[in-house]
Design an enzyme around this catalytic site. Structure first.
Site, PDB file in Angstrom:
ATOM      1  N   CYS A  55      33.550 128.767  68.933  1.00 22.23           N
ATOM      2  CA  CYS A  55      34.004 127.962  67.797  1.00 22.23           C
ATOM      3  C   CYS A  55      33.146 126.722  67.625  1.00 22.23           C
ATOM      4  CB  CYS A  55      35.465 127.583  67.965  1.00 22.23           C
ATOM      5  SG  CYS A  55      35.838 126.724  69.509  1.00 22.23           S
ATOM      6  N   GLU A 108      43.405 124.404  66.502  1.00 22.22           N
ATOM      7  CA  GLU A 108      41.938 124.326  66.677  1.00 22.22           C
ATOM      8  C   GLU A 108      41.353 125.572  66.044  1.00 22.22           C
ATOM      9  OE1 GLU A 108      38.488 125.400  67.633  1.00 22.22           O
ATOM     10  OE2 GLU A 108      39.379 125.804  69.594  1.00 22.22           O
TER      11      GLU A 108
END
Length: 516
Positions: A296, A257
């Site tokens: 993020c 990720e």
């Protein structure tokens, strides 16, 4: 000298043998604690987790493991106030931002505890129904999901030291895999303290949860074929993970990720003062300022109809101008600091790179900080950039600044807007704001292939939607391409990564006796 935090591996607390890395208060600049993993016997640590922790977890049923998660959540809830103190000191976050991390992690644990309880007192999961392998039903195939007999290595980023741990550990532990967590070094204190509290409470089997705070050197060398590694961080480091022999040669399962250039898109039917217009502005301001933009999933590109470019620029700038930045201990402060001066320097360099190709619509760095010395504190005021020609401003589609920074981009029509959003080359999330249900649905489908999540906000969900950047355990977290190509959470889908799917071919009588 500051305290050297202990690592927990091989069932015991162990200090590194080196001087350690000092963690500092990013606002005051004061030294807090040190972390170090030098000299740890990593093969022993991994073997203990596999053989002791893994065996104990797999001996329990899903319902029993779910009860363990519930007990972990209770331990964390009992120590919650101390975690807020650590987050303020080590991450420089205001209380509401710390809640996203701390309470978000506890909430995720609770969700998986409830979902796991519903799986019942079984140790193997059926994957679909049995199917016949021939004309007669006397020989069939039944797919199963069985826990992998390895260890889950979780390498986490600095921005979510609490939630980053538990959103990975919850499904891993529920699946029967022991967890070794390597937190981002600069904010490792909170992760280490949470693990310490859980280990001391004795609510998990020995070896089920370990923490290594310090250098990650040698960690992946200890991985074996049935282990998994789950990584959150930069695309550059993700490349190192993928190229490591453990993954490339031993086929260790890897989930990546990475950060991405997420977008918020105002649909063509919106107008200044409309509900959709206001909802986009509110979410952009929130995403730019929560955790100082160090998420993020934060909005990096704001796509609006060209006719509304000036109106959006003016409204967003006005709201950002009122954001009070500084020491999170001051009740007037709404946005704290970045996690370190190193991060501060990186953000400043990134802003300079983007500003060379865009217009600076608002520069919050010119405003004075509250109760913070600008020569010491890692505080950066919000910066809104703009590019009148969204096609030629290539850099805004390629470079992410991991801080309170976003770029406003105009589009000509909806196909143009969708094309601009897709220039992110794979994102964790894109959010849509409008009132035309059919147009929003079609846009969501168009963006789904390039996003892990599409967040659609209409006036009817103004007070109910969970937020562009808020990762909920019920929904998928991850994304294709630049976002890493991984997948986390998504309810019980998260268990897939920690299980092995296998087909058992046998008579119906044998399949019925599988006990699941």
């Amino acid at each position: 000298m500051t305290e050297l935090l202990a690592n927990h591996v091989a069932g015991r607390w162990q200090h590194g043998t080196g001087p350690g890395t000092e963690l500092r208060d990013p606002v005051l600049g004061t030294a807090l604690v040190r972390v170090d993993a030098t000299g740890l016997n990593l093969p022993e640590a991994f073997a203990f987790a596999r053989e002791q922790g893994g065996a104990a977890l797999r001996a329990a049923t899903y319902r029993e493991r779910a009860a363990m998660l519930g007990a972990v959540a209770k331990v964390l809830q009992a120590h919650r106030d101390s975690y807020y103190d650590i987050a303020t000191a080590n991450s420089g976050t205001v209380k509401t931002d710390s809640a996203v991390d701390i309470d978000g992690g506890i909430f995720t644990l609770g969700q998986y505890a409830r979902w796991g309880d519903a799986l019942g007192d079984v140790r193997v999961l059926r994957d679909g129904d049995a199917v016949r392998l021939g004309k007669d039903p006397v020989f069939q195939s039944q797919h199963l999901q069985v826990p992998r007999p390895g260890v889950a290595l979780c390498i986490n980023a600095f921005n979510f030291p609490a939630w980053g741990l538990w959103e990975k550990a919850a499904p891993a532990l529920l699946s029967g895999m022991p967890v070794i967590v390597k937190p981002g070094t600069s904010t490792a204190w909170l992760t280490q303290r949470m693990v310490q509290d859980v280990v001391n409470a004795g609510v998990l089997p020995a070896g089920a949860l370990s923490v290594i705070a310090g250098s990650s050197a040698g960690l992946m060398d200890a991985l074996q074929p049935f282990d998994v590694v789950s990584f959150t961080g930069s695309a550059e480091t993700a490349g190192v993970v993928r190229a490591h022999p453990a993954v490339a040669q031993r086929s260790v399962r890897a989930n990546i990720e990475a950060d991405s250039l997420n977008a918020a898109l105002l649909m063509p039917d919106a107008a200044p003062g409309s509900a959709a217009f206001d909802l986009l502005v509110r979410e952009v301001v929130r995403e730019m300022t929560v955790k100082s933009g160090q998420k993020c999933t934060a909005i990096r590109r704001i796509l609006v109809p060209s006719a509304l470019y000036a109106a959006v620029a003016e409204t967003v700038s006005a709201q950002l101008a009122s954001v009070v930045v500084g020491n999170p201990r001051n009740p007037e402060v709404r946005m704290g600091s970045l996690v370190s001066r190193a991060q501060f320097d990186g953000v400043q360099a990134g802003i300079a790179a983007l500003a060379a190709h865009t217009d600076v619509l608002l520069d919050g760095r010119t405003r004075p900080l509250v109760d913070a010395d600008p020569a010491v504190a890692a505080c950066v005021g919000p910066v809104l950039l703009g590019a009148r020609d969204a096609d030629r401003a290539t850099i805004v589609h390629d470079v992410e600044v991991f801080g309170p920074v976003a770029t406003l981009l105009p589009y000509n029509d909806l196909p143009h807007a969708l094309a601009l959003a897709q220039r992110g080359q794979g994102s964790l999330v894109t959010s849509l704001y409008g009132a035309d249900d059919k147009a929003l649905a079609q846009a969501a489908i168009a963006l789904a292939a390039s996003n892990g999540r599409v967040h659609v906000v209409t006036p009817g969900v103004a007070t109910a939607h969970t937020g562009h950047g808020n990762v909920m355990p019920m929904s998928l977290h991850g994304g294709p391409g630049r976002a890493g190509g991984g997948a986390e959470l998504g309810g019980l889908r998260a268990l897939d990564f920690y299980h092995q799917r296998s087909a058992v071919q046998a008579s119906p009588e044998v399949l019925a006796a599988l006990g699941c």
